[in-house]
Design an enzyme around this catalytic site. Structure first.
Site, short mmCIF file in Angstrom:
data_model
loop_
_atom_site.label_atom_id
_atom_site.label_comp_id
_atom_site.label_asym_id
_atom_site.label_seq_id
_atom_site.Cartn_x
_atom_site.Cartn_y
_atom_site.Cartn_z
N GLU A 178 23.85 100.42 69.96
CA GLU A 178 24.50 101.72 70.14
C GLU A 178 23.55 102.87 69.87
OE1 GLU A 178 28.87 100.16 68.47
OE2 GLU A 178 27.40 101.09 67.13
N LYS A 201 40.53 101.36 66.81
CA LYS A 201 40.18 100.77 65.51
C LYS A 201 38.70 100.42 65.47
CE LYS A 201 41.06 96.34 64.58
NZ LYS A 201 39.85 95.56 64.90
N ASP A 202 38.08 100.61 64.31
CA ASP A 202 36.67 100.29 64.16
C ASP A 202 36.42 99.68 62.79
OD1 ASP A 202 36.68 102.39 62.33
OD2 ASP A 202 34.87 103.31 63.13
N THR A 254 31.28 102.05 68.93
CA THR A 254 32.27 101.41 69.78
C THR A 254 33.50 101.05 68.96
OG1 THR A 254 31.14 99.29 69.43
CG2 THR A 254 30.59 100.53 71.42
N GLU A 309 33.92 101.22 60.56
CA GLU A 309 33.12 102.16 59.77
C GLU A 309 33.76 103.51 59.50
OE1 GLU A 309 30.61 99.10 61.41
OE2 GLU A 309 31.61 100.64 62.60
N ASP A 359 37.07 97.07 73.92
CA ASP A 359 38.04 95.99 74.09
C ASP A 359 39.44 96.51 73.83
OD1 ASP A 359 38.60 95.15 70.95
OD2 ASP A 359 36.55 95.80 71.29
#
Length: 268
Positions: A39, A200-201, A117, A203, A226
């Site tokens: 990224e 949702k991640d 992402t 971090e 996704d």
């Protein structure tokens, strides 16, 4: 009015003036926190940054700083590096918290950007490749079912208000929920629904916690790799779309940085 009260009011007024003055100054230094090298590298190339070989971070930490000047801004990209044993990206809330704290202490940024992402929810209108600016961030896996501690566990925090930027750049807006697992358990899902999250991640809420602690404005830019409530396994879809979505993420972050150049926090 007694003297002590007058002094307290004077101090309070000076503090208010200081806060207002700070928000009206042009943004000079930004720190972009990115969890994965995949990224980070496109933005390193976009901003023509170089790796800092004299790291400002504690000896022995794998954290990497890329830095340079772009359109009048001192731009720093901080990547937590790779796990010393397993050689994979140091993703998750612990690494994110540590590097955010270290970066703020060492670099004194005017603004933090957490870019990365994320999984998206089709029930909230998210599609693969969508890029969101998070209006608020919270945890979904810190469940402490005791009064008040439950709220602490969720750790809800607002992103830096950027109404002008959102309008000009036409970014989508949604709430972000953070946890330390790529997949989603039924209990996580209940918490995410309670957080009213669109993405949702692993971090964002950790970065938000430290930024809030150290009084540094933070923006969260997340690109959907996704669909969490879709038909495909999350891990499979994530890997399938990572490269293409990273391009979309990089383009959006570059537009955000272009917009920030020459502006103050209050103008965002």
């Amino acid at each position: 009015m007694d003297l002590s009260h007058a002094e307290n009011e004077k101090g309070s007024n000076q503090e208010a003036v200081s806060v207002i003055s700070s928000s009206d100054n042009h943004i000079s230094t930004i720190v972009i926190i990115i969890a994965m090298q995949t990224e980070a590298l496109p933005l390193v190339h976009t901003f023509k940054l170089t790796e800092d070989l004299n790291s400002p971070f504690p000896k022995g930490t794998p954290w990497v700083r890329y830095h340079g000047t772009y359109k009048g801004l001192n731009v720093n990209i901080i990547w937590p590096g790779k796990d010393a044993t397993l050689r994979v990206d140091s993703v998750g809330t612990v690494s994110a918290s540590l590097v955010t704290y270290a970066a703020i202490q060492a670099l004194k940024p005017d603004l933090i950007i957490n870019a990365g992402t994320a999984g998206g929810f089709k029930a909230k209108g998210a599609c693969i490749g969508d890029v969101y600016a998070a209006s608020a961030v919270a945890f979904h896996d810190r469940r402490i079912p005791i009064p008040v501690f439950d709220l602490y566990g969720v750790g809800l925090r607002q992103g830096c208000s950027t109404p002008n930027m959102l309008k000009v750049l036409n970014l989508k807006v949604g709430k972000l929920s953070t946890g330390d697992s790529l997949d989603m358990t039924p209990m996580d899902e209940s918490s995410i629904i309670a957080n009213d999250a669109t993405v949702k991640d692993m971090e964002g809420a950790a970065v938000a916690y430290v930024a809030d602690l150290l009084k540094t404005p933070a923006i969260f830019i997340k690109a959907v790799t996704d669909i969490v409530d879709g038909d495909k396994p999350t891990s499979e879809e994530f890997l399938q779309n990572l490269s293409a979505v990273t391009v979309a993420l990089g383009e959006s972050v570059a537009r955000v940085v272009d917009y920030i150049s020459g502006k103050s926090i209050s103008e965002l």
